[in-house]
Design a protein around this motif. Structure first.
Motif, short mmCIF file in Angstrom:
data_model
loop_
_atom_site.label_atom_id
_atom_site.label_comp_id
_atom_site.label_asym_id
_atom_site.label_seq_id
_atom_site.Cartn_x
_atom_site.Cartn_y
_atom_site.Cartn_z
N SER A 60 0.84 -1.20 0.00
CA SER A 60 0.00 0.00 0.00
C SER A 60 0.87 1.25 0.00
O SER A 60 0.55 2.26 -0.64
N PHE A 61 1.98 1.18 0.71
CA PHE A 61 3.00 2.24 0.71
C PHE A 61 3.44 2.52 -0.72
O PHE A 61 3.49 3.67 -1.17
N GLY A 62 3.76 1.46 -1.46
CA GLY A 62 4.22 1.62 -2.84
C GLY A 62 3.13 2.10 -3.78
O GLY A 62 3.38 2.94 -4.65
N LEU A 63 1.91 1.59 -3.61
CA LEU A 63 0.79 2.01 -4.47
C LEU A 63 0.50 3.50 -4.29
O LEU A 63 0.28 4.23 -5.26
N GLY A 64 0.52 3.95 -3.04
CA GLY A 64 0.32 5.37 -2.78
C GLY A 64 1.42 6.21 -3.38
O GLY A 64 1.19 7.29 -3.93
N SER A 65 2.65 5.69 -3.33
CA SER A 65 3.79 6.38 -3.90
C SER A 65 3.66 6.51 -5.42
O SER A 65 3.96 7.56 -5.99
N VAL A 66 3.20 5.43 -6.08
CA VAL A 66 3.02 5.46 -7.53
C VAL A 66 1.97 6.51 -7.92
O VAL A 66 2.21 7.35 -8.79
N LEU A 67 0.81 6.46 -7.27
CA LEU A 67 -0.25 7.40 -7.61
C LEU A 67 0.17 8.83 -7.28
O LEU A 67 -0.08 9.76 -8.06
N TYR A 343 7.98 13.28 -17.50
CA TYR A 343 9.17 12.44 -17.46
C TYR A 343 9.57 12.12 -16.03
O TYR A 343 9.84 10.97 -15.68
N MET A 344 9.62 13.16 -15.17
CA MET A 344 10.08 12.93 -13.81
C MET A 344 9.05 12.20 -12.97
O MET A 344 9.39 11.52 -11.99
N ALA A 345 7.77 12.32 -13.35
CA ALA A 345 6.74 11.52 -12.68
C ALA A 345 6.96 10.04 -12.98
O ALA A 345 6.90 9.19 -12.07
N LEU A 346 7.22 9.70 -14.24
CA LEU A 346 7.48 8.30 -14.59
C LEU A 346 8.74 7.79 -13.91
O LEU A 346 8.80 6.64 -13.47
N PHE A 347 9.75 8.65 -13.82
CA PHE A 347 10.98 8.27 -13.11
C PHE A 347 10.67 7.95 -11.65
O PHE A 347 11.12 6.92 -11.11
N SER A 348 9.87 8.80 -11.00
CA SER A 348 9.50 8.57 -9.60
C SER A 348 8.61 7.33 -9.47
O SER A 348 8.74 6.56 -8.52
N ILE A 349 7.69 7.15 -10.43
CA ILE A 349 6.78 6.01 -10.40
C ILE A 349 7.55 4.70 -10.50
O ILE A 349 7.22 3.71 -9.84
#
Length: 397
Positions: A60-67, A343-349
Motif C-alpha cells: 500500500s506504501f508503494g501504491l500510494g507512492s506510484v499514484l 518524465y520525472m513523474a514516470l521516473f519517480s513512479i
C-alpha cells in the motif's frame, strides 16, 4: 590534509543558492522521516502483524507512492513545482502524526496509501525545481547534493529513531516525523520564493515528445523498477533479518542504517566529481552500481558472522552512490525532450513500483522459503537489472 579538504570543498562549487536551499529543506524533511526504516519492524513487533500482512501494508506504501508521483507530475506541469511542494510537505506532516492512531490492518493499508500519495507528489516537483535552478553542466552534482542532504538526514534519522524507540516508543517517531515535515514547509516558504529565484536553466519545449513513446526511456524505467525491488529490501525485510537472525536491537539497526547515510554524505560528491571526468557512460555506471548491490546480498549468505552485515551494507552503499545520481541525471537529461513533469513523474513512479513489488515480494519469499533463499533471489534480480542497463547501453550506441 588541507589539500584533501580543499579538493572536497571544490566539488561543491558552482551550485546555485536555490539548490542549496532545496538541499537544506530536503535534509530537514528526510531527517524527520525516521519512521520509514522502522515501519516493517513497527508493524511486526509492536502491532503483531504477520509477514504477509506487513507485505500488503508495505505494498500500500508503494501504491500510494506510484499514484502520488503520477499526480505530482501532472500538477507540476499545470500549477508549477512550488505549490505542489508546499502542499505536499505540509499535509504529509499532518498525516504522519495521524498514522500512529491507526492499528487495524485495513485502516493502516488505507492510511499508509493516502500518506504516501500526498508525500510522494513532492518528488517530481522537486526534480523539476532542481532542474530549473541548476545550470545544465551542474545537474549531476546538483542531484548529488540533494542526495547528500537526504543521506545526511537518513544517517541521523535512524540513529535518533532507534534512540526514540528505546526511550519513548514508536509513537514518538510519528510525532517527530510530522513536526519536521511542517518545519520544512515553513522554511521552504521563507527561502524559496519562485518570483525572486534565479532561473538557471529555463527549458522551453514548443512541441514536447511524450515520455510514453520514448522507448529507450521506458527500458530505462524497467531497469529502475528491478533495481528498486532489490535495493528496497534493505528498508523492509533486511531490518527484520537483522533482528530475527542476528539479534540486533532497534538502536543497533539504526546505527547500521545510519552508516549508509553517513558514508554517502562523506564520499559521494567526490566520487561523482571524479567519475564525471572519466569516459564511463551514465548507463555503464548504473549497471556497475547494480552489480555491487547484488553482491551485497550474496556476501551476507556466506557466513553467520554478524560482522558480514557491515560488508553487505558497504557494498550496497557504494552501489547506491554510483547508480542513483547517474540515473537521476539520465532522467533529467532525457526530460528536456518533453514535459518535464511527465518524465520525472514516470521516473519517480518506477522507483515507487519497486516499493509495491519489492516489499511484498520480499516478505512473501521470507514467509514461503527463508531469508537465505530470498537474498539469492534478490541477487538474481539484480543481475537481470544489470543486463537491462547493459542492453540499453548497446541500444544507445
Amino acid at each position: 590534509m588541507k589539500s584533501i579538504t580543499t579538493t572536497y570543498i571544490n566539488t561543491f562549487k558552482g551550485l546555485s543558492k536555490e539548490v542549496w536551499w532545496l538541499a537544506l529543506v530536503t535534509f530537514i524533511n528526510r531527517a524527520g522521516t525516521m519512521v520509514i526504516p522502522f515501519l516493517s519492524l513497527y508493524l511486526r513487533e509492536d502491532l503483531g502483524f504477520s509477514y504477509k500482512q506487513v507485505g500488503w501494508i508495505m505494498a500500500s506504501f508503494g501504491l500510494g507512492s506510484v499514484l502520488g508521483s503520477w499526480i505530482g507530475g501532472k500538477l507540476t506541469d499545470k500549477i508549477g513545482f512550488y505549490k505542489v511542494m508546499t502542499y505536499s510537505l505540509f499535509i504529509s506532516g499532518l498525516l504522519f502524526i495521524g498514522i500512529q492512531f491507526l492499528n487495524t490492518f485495513i485502516t493502516l493499508c488505507l492510511g499508509i496509501f493516502i500518506l504516501m500519495m500526498i508525500a510522494d507528489s513532492f518528488r517530481p516537483a522537486m526534480f523539476v525545481a532542481l532542474s530549473t535552478y541548476s545550470k545544465p553542466e551542474n545537474k549531476t552534482r546538483s542531484v548529488t547534493l540533494i542526495r547528500l542532504a537526504i543521506n545526511l538526514g537518513f544517517s541521523a534519522g535512524p540513529a535518533i529513531g532507534g534512540l526514540i524507540i528505546s526511550q519513548i516508543g514508536y509513537n514518538g517517531l510519528f510525532w517527530v516525523d510530522g513536526l519536521t515535515c511542517i518545519l520544512a514547509t515553513l522554511l521552504f516558504i521563507q527561502v524559496l520564493n519562485p518570483k525572486k529565484a534565479r532561473i538557471q536553466d529555463g527549458i522551453k519545449v514548443l512541441h514536447p515528445d511524450s515520455a510514453y513513446k520514448d522507448f529507450s526511456f521506458l527500458w530505462f524505467l524497467v531497469g529502475l523498477v528491478l533495481f528498486g525491488i532489490v535495493f528496497l529490501q534493505y528498508f523492509s525485510t533486511m531490518p527484520i533479518y537483522y533482528k530475527d537472525i542476528h539479534g540486533l536491537t532497534e538502536y543497533e539497526i539504526g546505527l547500521l542504517l545510519g552508516f549508509n547515510g553517513l558514508f554517502i554524505f562523506i564520499f559521494e560528491m567526490p566520487l561523482i566529481k571524479w567519475l564525471e571526468h572519466k569516459t564511463f557512460t551514465k548507463l555503464n555506471l548504473i549497471a556497475f552500481g547494480a552489480l555491487l548491490t547484488l553482491l551485497s546480498f550474496v556476501v551476507i549468505n556466506l557466513t553467520g558472522w554478524s560482522g558480514i552485515l557491515i560488508v553487505g551494507m558497504f557494498l550496497m552503499t557504494v552501489g547506491e552512490m554510483i547508480a542513483f545520481p547517474f540515473a537521476n541525471a539520465f532522467a533529467l537529461e532525457r526530460a528536456k525532450k518533453g514535459n518535464q513533469g511527465e518524465y520525472m513523474a514516470l521516473f519517480s513512479i518506477a522507483f515507487s513500483a519497486g516499493h509495491i513489488f519489492g516489499h511484498k515480494t520480499g516478505m512473501d519469499l521470507v514467509s514461503l522459503f527463508n531469508f537465505e533463499t530470498t537474498w539469492y533471489i534478490m541477487a538474481f534480480l539484480g543481475f537481470v537489472c544489470m543486463l537491462v542497463f547493459m542492453f540499453l547501453r548497446r541500444r544507445a550506441k
